[in-house]
Design a protein around this motif. Sequence first.
Motif, PDB file in Angstrom:
ATOM      1  N   SER A 356      16.049  84.790 -33.446  1.00  0.00           N
ATOM      2  CA  SER A 356      15.031  85.730 -32.963  1.00  0.00           C
ATOM      3  C   SER A 356      13.997  85.021 -32.098  1.00  0.00           C
ATOM      4  O   SER A 356      13.563  85.550 -31.069  1.00  0.00           O
ATOM      5  CB  SER A 356      14.348  86.411 -34.154  1.00  0.00           C
ATOM      6  N   LEU A 359      15.163  84.515 -28.650  1.00  0.00           N
ATOM      7  CA  LEU A 359      15.339  85.750 -27.883  1.00  0.00           C
ATOM      8  C   LEU A 359      14.028  86.489 -27.612  1.00  0.00           C
ATOM      9  O   LEU A 359      14.039  87.524 -26.942  1.00  0.00           O
ATOM     10  CB  LEU A 359      16.303  86.691 -28.627  1.00  0.00           C
ATOM     11  N   ASP A 360      12.920  85.961 -28.138  1.00  0.00           N
ATOM     12  CA  ASP A 360      11.644  86.671 -28.026  1.00  0.00           C
ATOM     13  C   ASP A 360      11.252  86.954 -26.578  1.00  0.00           C
ATOM     14  O   ASP A 360      10.631  87.983 -26.286  1.00  0.00           O
ATOM     15  CB  ASP A 360      10.531  85.870 -28.717  1.00  0.00           C
ATOM     16  N   THR A 364      15.268  93.089 -23.797  1.00  0.00           N
ATOM     17  CA  THR A 364      16.083  93.705 -24.848  1.00  0.00           C
ATOM     18  C   THR A 364      17.506  93.979 -24.380  1.00  0.00           C
ATOM     19  O   THR A 364      18.465  93.765 -25.121  1.00  0.00           O
ATOM     20  CB  THR A 364      15.428  95.024 -25.313  1.00  0.00           C
ATOM     21  N   THR A 367      19.527  90.955 -24.515  1.00  0.00           N
ATOM     22  CA  THR A 367      19.811  90.580 -25.897  1.00  0.00           C
ATOM     23  C   THR A 367      21.031  91.334 -26.408  1.00  0.00           C
ATOM     24  O   THR A 367      21.917  90.770 -27.062  1.00  0.00           O
ATOM     25  CB  THR A 367      18.605  90.881 -26.804  1.00  0.00           C
ATOM     26  N   GLN A 403      14.189  92.294 -33.037  1.00  0.00           N
ATOM     27  CA  GLN A 403      14.094  92.377 -31.583  1.00  0.00           C
ATOM     28  C   GLN A 403      13.829  93.801 -31.082  1.00  0.00           C
ATOM     29  O   GLN A 403      13.756  94.040 -29.878  1.00  0.00           O
ATOM     30  CB  GLN A 403      15.392  91.856 -30.956  1.00  0.00           C
TER      31      GLN A 403
END
Length: 455
Positions: A356, A359-360, A364, A367, A403
């Motif tokens: 996570s 991927l911050d 989106t 992701t 996310q």
Amino acid sequence: MGEGTNVKDKSSKDISQKFPHTYAILLFIVILGAALSYIVPAGEYERVEVDDRVEVVGGSYHSVEQNPVSIMDLFMAIPTGLNEAANIIFYIFLIGGAFGVIRATGALEAIIQNVMKNVQKNEFMLIPVIMTVFSFLGFTTGMAEETIIFVPIGIMLAVALGYDAMVGTAMVTLGAAAGFIGGMFNPFTVGIAHGIAELPIFSGWGFRLIVYVFVLLAGILFVMSYAKKVKKDPKRSIVYEESQTGQLNFTDDALELTELRKRHIVIVFLFVLTIAINVYGIFVHGWFLTELAANFFIVGIIIGFVGGLKLNAVFDAFIDGMKIVVYGAIIVGFARAILVVLESGLIIDTIIYSMSAMLDNVPTALTAVGMLGVQVIINFFIPSGSGQAMTTMPIMIPLSDLQGIPRQVAVLAYQYGDAITNSIIPTSASLMGVLAIAGIPYIKWVKFVWKLVLI
């Protein structure tokens, strides 16, 4: 299903045997997970129940005391995983048993064979109709290995109309694959993934239906385009050399049809009715795996008697059906053992936290695409849809929560990552079985299908 068949070309089988067994891969991951419990810092998220499902609380990750997995705990994870996944495993067994009874009556073979034979009279409709019929079986029963028994018929019909064995194989297998990719009511992939994600089973079917239509149309147009080129010039066939040297199977055999009887039509009607009842129960009464499995068990018994089977024969067929799915069913337990080790070592939340954090700052949408890519890679090593769901969903679902990605999207990433590449990866048992039966070299199949997979 094709182990006892005399196959002239063994290249497909040889290629598949070069890769480690799926069970060996899963056991290695279990051992790796146990080893990581000595290295990766232990940590946990707080979890709360929201709308009857457990969600991870963002920002609540904290370190906890290390709890490394012992050697005994490592091996105990296998039976523990089988026990914890029992509802899914027995769900797969009962549905497999019901399908075994249906197969024993000869109803599916009779219906499909007669459809294929009758469509032969209208050459233009041959490919679209056959691919559509098999796609229906793909999104309702998860048909994969079962296509093997219909490939010889497809090849004979295709060759009789001036096409080649590739067309005959493709219209059966790619038709089923299109339905499998759609997966609207596939109990072995979408059904299991929804159960793990704590989503209503088969929810989001409308979107899946739209994707399925596009996938099926792409497949039909692709196969028809190739078939047209081959008919115009047989030398453009990818398997022209094999057809000239006699390496292909089933090109000269006479087509023998299973007699279509009224009881076969009734059996297919009962099967479709059961699916409709299950869908109704899911959306109106909130049915889950237990109710769905019970209904398939009931209809399996009824269909056995309608098909003229005696009591003992019904249960013999039921057991035979369960034997067919035992490979995929037990994989679920082995895959669950991975989760057991990661949870007992208190490192699964650390893994989720690390992913996570990476991927911050990623959009989106990217992701979600990244999740799809991960599933594609994992599918190469764990081609079992149910096994892959059990392996990846426990990590992907909390990650999607953190996310801000809908769980349905995480399931879609798994579903398409699992299904699309099944038509090209050499670790797919159903694909390699089909190619071995047809006598088509794996490399030639890749040359044919790679563009469609990319599309």
